[in-house]
Design a protein around this motif. Structure first.
Motif, short mmCIF file in Angstrom:
data_model
loop_
_atom_site.label_atom_id
_atom_site.label_comp_id
_atom_site.label_asym_id
_atom_site.label_seq_id
_atom_site.Cartn_x
_atom_site.Cartn_y
_atom_site.Cartn_z
N LYS A 135 -10.13 7.26 5.94
CA LYS A 135 -9.86 6.37 4.80
C LYS A 135 -8.75 6.95 3.91
CE LYS A 135 -14.61 4.60 4.60
NZ LYS A 135 -15.86 4.54 3.79
N VAL A 136 -8.77 8.25 3.73
CA VAL A 136 -7.73 8.90 2.92
C VAL A 136 -6.37 8.78 3.60
CG1 VAL A 136 -6.90 11.11 2.01
CG2 VAL A 136 -9.31 10.51 1.80
N ASP A 137 -6.36 8.91 4.93
CA ASP A 137 -5.10 8.74 5.67
C ASP A 137 -4.52 7.35 5.43
OD1 ASP A 137 -5.26 11.30 6.68
OD2 ASP A 137 -6.16 10.68 8.59
N LEU A 139 -4.93 5.58 2.74
CA LEU A 139 -4.37 5.58 1.37
C LEU A 139 -3.00 6.24 1.34
CD1 LEU A 139 -7.45 6.54 -0.86
CD2 LEU A 139 -6.54 4.27 -0.37
N VAL A 140 -2.84 7.29 2.13
CA VAL A 140 -1.55 7.99 2.19
C VAL A 140 -0.46 7.05 2.71
CG1 VAL A 140 -0.26 9.84 3.31
CG2 VAL A 140 -2.56 10.28 2.44
N GLU A 141 -0.80 6.27 3.72
CA GLU A 141 0.18 5.32 4.26
C GLU A 141 0.55 4.27 3.23
OE1 GLU A 141 1.79 5.60 7.13
OE2 GLU A 141 0.71 7.53 7.26
N VAL A 142 -0.43 3.80 2.46
CA VAL A 142 -0.14 2.83 1.40
C VAL A 142 0.75 3.47 0.35
CG1 VAL A 142 -1.13 1.43 -0.45
CG2 VAL A 142 -2.28 1.56 1.77
N GLY A 149 8.45 1.28 -5.14
CA GLY A 149 8.29 -0.06 -5.68
C GLY A 149 8.28 -0.09 -7.20
N LYS A 150 8.49 -1.26 -7.76
CA LYS A 150 8.57 -1.38 -9.22
C LYS A 150 7.21 -1.22 -9.90
CE LYS A 150 8.24 -6.44 -9.11
NZ LYS A 150 8.87 -7.71 -9.55
N ASP A 151 6.12 -1.47 -9.16
CA ASP A 151 4.78 -1.35 -9.73
C ASP A 151 4.09 -0.06 -9.28
OD1 ASP A 151 4.99 -3.87 -10.96
OD2 ASP A 151 4.40 -4.86 -9.08
N PHE A 152 4.91 0.96 -9.00
CA PHE A 152 4.37 2.19 -8.42
C PHE A 152 3.32 2.84 -9.32
CE2 PHE A 152 4.59 6.86 -8.26
CZ PHE A 152 4.05 7.05 -7.00
N VAL A 153 3.58 2.94 -10.62
CA VAL A 153 2.66 3.63 -11.52
C VAL A 153 1.29 2.98 -11.51
CG1 VAL A 153 2.20 4.27 -13.92
CG2 VAL A 153 4.52 4.48 -13.01
N GLU A 154 1.25 1.67 -11.63
CA GLU A 154 -0.03 0.96 -11.65
C GLU A 154 -0.71 1.05 -10.28
OE1 GLU A 154 -3.28 -0.82 -12.99
OE2 GLU A 154 -1.56 -0.19 -14.23
N SER A 155 0.08 0.93 -9.22
CA SER A 155 -0.48 1.00 -7.87
C SER A 155 -1.05 2.39 -7.58
CB SER A 155 0.60 0.67 -6.83
OG SER A 155 1.06 -0.66 -6.99
N LYS A 156 -0.38 3.41 -8.08
CA LYS A 156 -0.87 4.78 -7.87
C LYS A 156 -2.20 4.98 -8.57
CE LYS A 156 0.37 9.65 -8.21
NZ LYS A 156 -0.90 10.03 -8.83
N LYS A 157 -2.37 4.36 -9.74
CA LYS A 157 -3.66 4.46 -10.44
C LYS A 157 -4.78 3.90 -9.57
CE LYS A 157 -1.88 4.21 -15.18
NZ LYS A 157 -1.86 3.40 -16.43
N GLN A 158 -4.48 2.78 -8.91
CA GLN A 158 -5.48 2.16 -8.04
C GLN A 158 -5.78 3.04 -6.83
OE1 GLN A 158 -7.16 -0.61 -8.86
NE2 GLN A 158 -6.00 -0.52 -10.79
N LEU A 159 -4.75 3.69 -6.29
CA LEU A 159 -4.94 4.60 -5.16
C LEU A 159 -5.76 5.82 -5.58
CD1 LEU A 159 -1.44 4.55 -3.41
CD2 LEU A 159 -3.56 3.46 -2.64
N ASP A 160 -5.47 6.33 -6.77
CA ASP A 160 -6.23 7.48 -7.28
C ASP A 160 -7.71 7.11 -7.45
OD1 ASP A 160 -3.98 9.03 -7.34
OD2 ASP A 160 -3.57 8.73 -9.48
N LEU A 161 -7.94 5.91 -7.93
CA LEU A 161 -9.32 5.44 -8.11
C LEU A 161 -10.01 5.29 -6.75
CD1 LEU A 161 -11.56 4.37 -9.94
CD2 LEU A 161 -10.55 2.09 -9.75
N TYR A 163 -9.28 6.98 -4.04
CA TYR A 163 -9.54 8.33 -3.52
C TYR A 163 -10.78 8.92 -4.16
CZ TYR A 163 -9.17 13.27 -2.51
OH TYR A 163 -9.47 14.55 -2.09
N THR A 164 -10.93 8.73 -5.47
CA THR A 164 -12.10 9.25 -6.18
C THR A 164 -13.38 8.65 -5.62
OG1 THR A 164 -10.82 9.57 -8.21
CG2 THR A 164 -13.21 9.47 -8.43
N GLU A 165 -13.34 7.37 -5.29
CA GLU A 165 -14.53 6.72 -4.72
C GLU A 165 -14.87 7.30 -3.36
OE1 GLU A 165 -13.55 2.61 -4.67
OE2 GLU A 165 -13.95 2.30 -6.82
#
Length: 330
Positions: A135-137, A139-142, A149-161, A163-165
């Motif tokens: 599953k983490v792999d 996320l890395v691809e995403v 991308g222009k929405d990288f900061v917000e998208s990264k927050k979602q990826l971090d969340l 990963y935490t799950e």
């Protein structure tokens, strides 16, 4: 007399046979087949509490078959490996007759184990870990696809969340594994398991798991080196925690300050308690600390202003070199 001699011989043969049988029961037999690896050398090492000890090695047959047999006096962890990347951890006990089949030649993802309950439990633990790593792999691809991308900061927050799950899911699984297997040494591997470079359970946050596993395993394996190591780790943590709490209590507001007694520049020992009844500023400083040296003139000014009103400064140098300390107070 002849009858006594005959009885003695019978007893000797009987106990000798029992002794040989007991020695056989201590043997571990490990047979298996590793596909796509014919001719390679397979190694087995014992994983101790602080080392990896070579036990044996064997060259795989043309069909990929192998066989190990060695004595075992207590249950323990063993690494069976073809290479640094291709290995499996086993939990073996005296007398076990273990069969392994590795159809795809990869120990980490394609293996069937029979005849070793502890090793089968480790396979379950490893399977869950592989699932979450997969599953983490993803996320890395995403992450790679969105990093420009222009929405990288917000998208990264979602990826971090996300990963935490995944991390918390592995944490929960490890806790459940220990709860279900409190008397299996496999739970020690679960207790110390990492997810990436993060340990899943920490003494500071999950000490109850360390302590209850130590207690339950001590009932079954009181002299096992892995259990003894866990028991010592639990004991060390409890002692350190007690010392920390005691130190914090001594520094609570209103508590009496701990005694300090250090020599002055003339070698006279000055104790903090000798200043009892005065307002005392304890100053930790060092000659190698520029901010400390910059502050010294202000402390001198403060002392001269209030010294006649019962004010004292108790300076504690952190210097290791006496000459540097003496230069610093000139």
């Amino acid at each position: 007399m002849n009858k006594l001699l005959s009885i003695s011989v019978v007893f000797a043969l009987f106990f000798g046979a029992c002794s040989n049988e007991n020695r056989k029961n201590e043997d571990v037999i490990l047979n298996g087949k590793v596909q796509k690896s014919s001719g390679q050398t397979l190694f087995i090492h014992e994983l101790t509490t602080d080392n990896l000890i070579p036990v044996d090695s064997v060259k795989l047959t043309d069909e990929g078959k192998f066989s190990f047999r060695f004595k075992l006096t207590e249950a323990g962890f063993y690494i069976l490996k073809l290479s640094k990347e291709n290995f499996v951890t086993l939990l073996l006990a005296p007398g076990e007759n273990v069969e392994l089949d590795v159809p795809g030649g990869n120990f980490s993802s394609d293996i069937v184990i029979k005849g070793s309950e502890g090793s089968e439990l480790l396979m379950q633990l490893n399977l869950k870990l592989r699932e979450n790593y997969s599953k983490v792999d993803s996320l890395v691809e995403v992450y790679k696809s969105i990093q420009n991308g222009k929405d990288f900061v917000e998208s990264k927050k979602q990826l971090d969340l996300a990963y935490t799950e995944i991390f918390e899911d592995q944490r929960d699984y490890v806790k459940q594994f220990i709860d279900k297997n409190p008397k299996s040494l496999a739970s020690i591997i679960a207790l110390y398991q990492y997810f990436g470079n993060q340990v899943l359970l920490k003494e500071t946050d999950d000490f109850e798991y360390f302590e209850k596993l130590s207690l339950s395993l001590s009932e079954v394996y009181p002299d096992n080196k892995h259990v003894l190591d866990l028991r010592q780790r639990v004991s060390d943590f409890k002692r350190a925690e007690a010392q920390r709490i005691q130190a914090e209590q001594r520094l609570n507001d209103g508590s009496e300050a701990p005694e300090i007694a250090l020599p002055d520049k003339n070698g006279n020992v000055i104790s903090l308690s000798s200043l009892r009844g005065k307002v005392v500023l304890i100053d930790f400083w060092a000659a190698w600390c520029p901010p400390c040296r910059q502050e010294n003139p202000h402390l001198v000014k403060l002392y001269n202003k209030y010294k006649n009103e019962g004010f004292e400064i108790y300076g504690i140098s952190l210097d290791r070199d006496k000459d540097e300390w003496l230069k610093g107070i000139k």
